[in-house]
Structures are given as structure tokens and as C-alpha cells.
Design an enzyme around this catalytic site. Structure first.
Site, short mmCIF file in Angstrom:
data_model
loop_
_atom_site.label_atom_id
_atom_site.label_comp_id
_atom_site.label_asym_id
_atom_site.label_seq_id
_atom_site.Cartn_x
_atom_site.Cartn_y
_atom_site.Cartn_z
N LYS A 54 0.84 -1.21 0.00
CA LYS A 54 0.00 0.00 0.00
C LYS A 54 0.87 1.25 0.00
CE LYS A 54 -3.82 -2.37 2.15
NZ LYS A 54 -4.45 -2.86 3.37
N GLN A 98 -5.05 -1.56 9.51
CA GLN A 98 -4.91 -2.90 8.93
C GLN A 98 -5.53 -3.95 9.85
OE1 GLN A 98 -3.43 -3.53 5.83
NE2 GLN A 98 -4.17 -5.61 6.12
N ASP A 121 -11.53 2.36 3.90
CA ASP A 121 -11.84 0.92 3.86
C ASP A 121 -13.34 0.70 3.76
OD1 ASP A 121 -10.11 -1.17 3.68
OD2 ASP A 121 -9.80 -1.43 5.83
#
Ligand code: NDP
Length: 294
Positions: A54, A98, A121
Site C-alpha cells: 500500500k 490494517q 476501507d
């Protein structure tokens, strides 16, 4: 007949290129540098690989990338304090924590603490609710990628029969909403569904997001169906290493499907590319700019 292989690598690279063009434009025209902050708690090796990828791809797109690594024994309050700081930071337009978090941390509370405008997200209840209501929302990246891959084969999904196998908040549920927005007719299946092969047989579009290696067999498929395999399963090999397989029996499916994504090289490629899209969209929305052309 052999199915067309939907090449996630090429489609993701093309998408990243379009994001980079738009990032260059907003920098030039509005002095805006979209910024993504990624929070990694602990040292799970798979999560470390994802976070590194990422970081690299965010920078390659011309965006600012902020990495925050916290020890596995960080307290809930220290993690929430970091999220609060990122919420206030004007250089940060996207926040990604994460997952999975180490045991002992409350994932739901952390997701709920993220500013919904920065929730790239798409997991905050505000975004999940807006998506379910058919309103503009930041949507989870993997389902967004699934839709883009499908549209590389079918310009319109209107009226098509789709089946989504799996109902997680990360993949299955948001994917159903995105398919409804595309005017597909959607069945959602899960571990309690009856006669899964029969349900799959009716579908023009098959999405497998289960986490069970090669569960969907070739003879379940309607001939010519488009198959999007979200599953990432590590299978041990004789030499002690592992190989990746999806949730679909790929070789069998190749002979029946019209088009199919490989694993690896399919959906997985799209997830980070869509994260960049979400970060750019969030940056434009937060700063009052029109929605970018990607
Ligand atoms: P979850 O474990 O959260 O959800 C799995 C879903 O599959 C559940 O809804 C479960 O049903 C359903 N299921 C389990 N067994 C069966 C069965 N026998 N028949 C039908 N349905 C079943 O997984 P995720 O959604 O997070 O991930 C799914 C897969 O996608 C995994 O392999 C994961 O690694 C991969 N993944 C890939 C990504 C990518 O970038 N390519 C990103 C995210 C995930 P129930 O709800 O009834 O328990």
C-alpha cells in the site's frame, strides 16, 4: 471452450495510472496532495506485506503515505488516540487500520472511531449504511475491484443474475449492494444456504468470497458465466512452501465459464488500486472539490 482470463494485473495498472493522472491534476490545479495513513498494529507477516505494498503504490500514484507502526501490546486507548489525531490531521484524507487487529483490541470500536469522511476501507457503519441505502458512500475496496473486473467483460450488469457466496462486512455484503446499484438481480449465499450448486447454476455472474480452497466446482457453473474469485487460500506444497488458490476450482471452471479471474493475478490486484481511488475521492470530498474522474 476456454474462458477468457480477466487479467487483474493489467486492469489494476490501468486504474492506478488514471488515479496518478487525477492526483497530478488536483496538485496542479488545487495544490491538493491526497494523503493516506495506514496503521499497522503488531507484526503479522501477511499484514506487513500488504502495508508495504500500500505504501509503495500510494507513493507511486503521487500521494502522501503515512505509516504508523504500533506494538502488538498497544493499549486500546493509545490506538484510539492515534486515530483521533489522524482524524484531525489536514494532510490525511484516508485512514486505514490494517485488520485483523491483535487479540485484546476491540476492532469495532476502532472502526467506529475513524472519521467516516476518511474511512477509505468503507467499514464505518455510516458508510456501510449509506451504501445499503443507495447513497453516495466510501465503499470497501475489494468489492469495488470486483465490480470493475466484471465491467471489463460486461458494459452493463442490468438484469443479470448474480450470486455472491459469502456475507462478510468486508466483501460479501457490500458487494451485494454495489451489484444492486448496477441493477443486477442478486442472490447472497452463505454457510447455511441450501443447494449451493443449484443456486450457482442459475447465475450469470458468480462471486466466490468464502475462504475455502476450490469449493466452487466447474460443474456448478452455468456455461458462459463470468466468475470472480475473491478467495485467497494458502495450500501447502510437497517442498514445504505454499501456493495460492482461490475459492473456485480454476482448471475445471476454465472449461465452462465465459470469463474468470485467476488467483493470484485477479481480484487481489484490484484491492490496493481501489484504495487509491477511495483516498483520492475522500481528499476531493473533504476539500470541497468535485468528484474526480476516476
Ligand atoms: P469471512 O470468513 O469473513 O466470510 C466467509 C463467508 O463465507 C461467510 O459469510 C461464510 O458464511 C461463508 N461460507 C463459509 N463456508 C461456506 C460454505 N461451505 N458455503 C457457503 N458459504 C460459506 O471471509 P472474507 O469475506 O473476509 O474473505 C473471503 C475470502 O476472500 C478469503 O479467502 C479471503 O482471504 C479473501 N479476501 C481476498 C481479498 C482480496 O483482496 N482478494 C480481500 C479480502 C478477503 P457464514 O456467514 O454463514 O459463516
Amino acid at each position: 471452450m476456454t474462458a477468457k482470463i480477466i487479467d487483474g494485473k493489467i486492469i489494476a495498472a490501468e486504474l492506478r495510472g488514471r488515479v496518478a493522472d487525477e492526483v497530478a491534476r488536483v496538485k496542479r490545479e488545487h495544490q491538493l496532495v491526497p494523503g493516506l495513513a495506514v496503521v499497522l498494529v503488531g507484526n503479522d507477516p501477511a499484514s506487513e506485506v500488504y502495508v508495504r505494498s500500500k505504501h509503495t503504490q500510494t507513493q507511486a500514484a503521487g500521494m502522501a503515505s503515512f505509516e504508523h507502526k504500533l506494538p502488538a501490546d498497544v493499549s486500546q486507548s493509545d490506538l484510539l488516540a492515534l486515530v483521533a489525531r489522524l482524524n484531525r490531521d489536514p494532510a490525511v484524507h484516508g485512514i486505514l487500520v490494517q485488520l485483523p487487529l491483535p487479540k485484546g483490541l476491540n476492532t469495532e470500536a476502532v472502526i467506529n472511531a475513524i472519521d467516516p469522511a476518511k474511512d477509505v476501507d468503507g467499514l464505518h457503519p455510516n458508510n456501510a449504511g449509506r451504501l445499503a441505502g443507495g447513497f453516495e458512500a466510501l465503499s470497501p475496496c475489494t468489492p469495488l475491484g470486483c465490480i470493475i473486473l466484471t465491467k471489463s467483460v460486461h458494459a452493463s450488469l442490468e438484469g443479470m443474475n448474480a450470486i455472491v457466496i459469502g456475507r462478510s462486512n468486508l466483501v460479501g455484503r457490500p458487494l451485494v449492494q454495489l451489484l444492486l446499484n448496477e441493477n443486477a438481480t442478486v442472490t447472497i449465499a452463505h454457510s447455511r444456504s441450501r443447494d449451493l450448486p443449484g443456486l450457482v447454476k442459475r447465475a450469470d455472474l458468480v462471486y466466490a468470497a468464502v475462504g475455502k480452497p476450490e469449493m466452487v466446482r466447474g460443474d456448478w457453473l452455468k456455461p458462459g458465466a463470468t466468475v470472480i474469485d475473491v478467495g485467497i487460500n494458502r495450500i501447502p506444497k510437497d517442498d514445504g512452501k505454499t501456493r495460492l488458490v482461490g475459492d473456485v476450482a480454476y482448471q475445471e471452471a476454465l472449461a465452462v465459464a465465459g470469463a474468470i479471474t485467476p488467483v493470484p493475478g485477479g481480484v487481489g490486484q484490484m484491492t490496493v488500486a481501489c484504495l487509491l481511488v477511495n483516498t483520492l475521492r475522500a481528499a476531493c470530498a473533504i476539500t470541497g472539490l468535485p468528484k474526480p474522474a476516476v
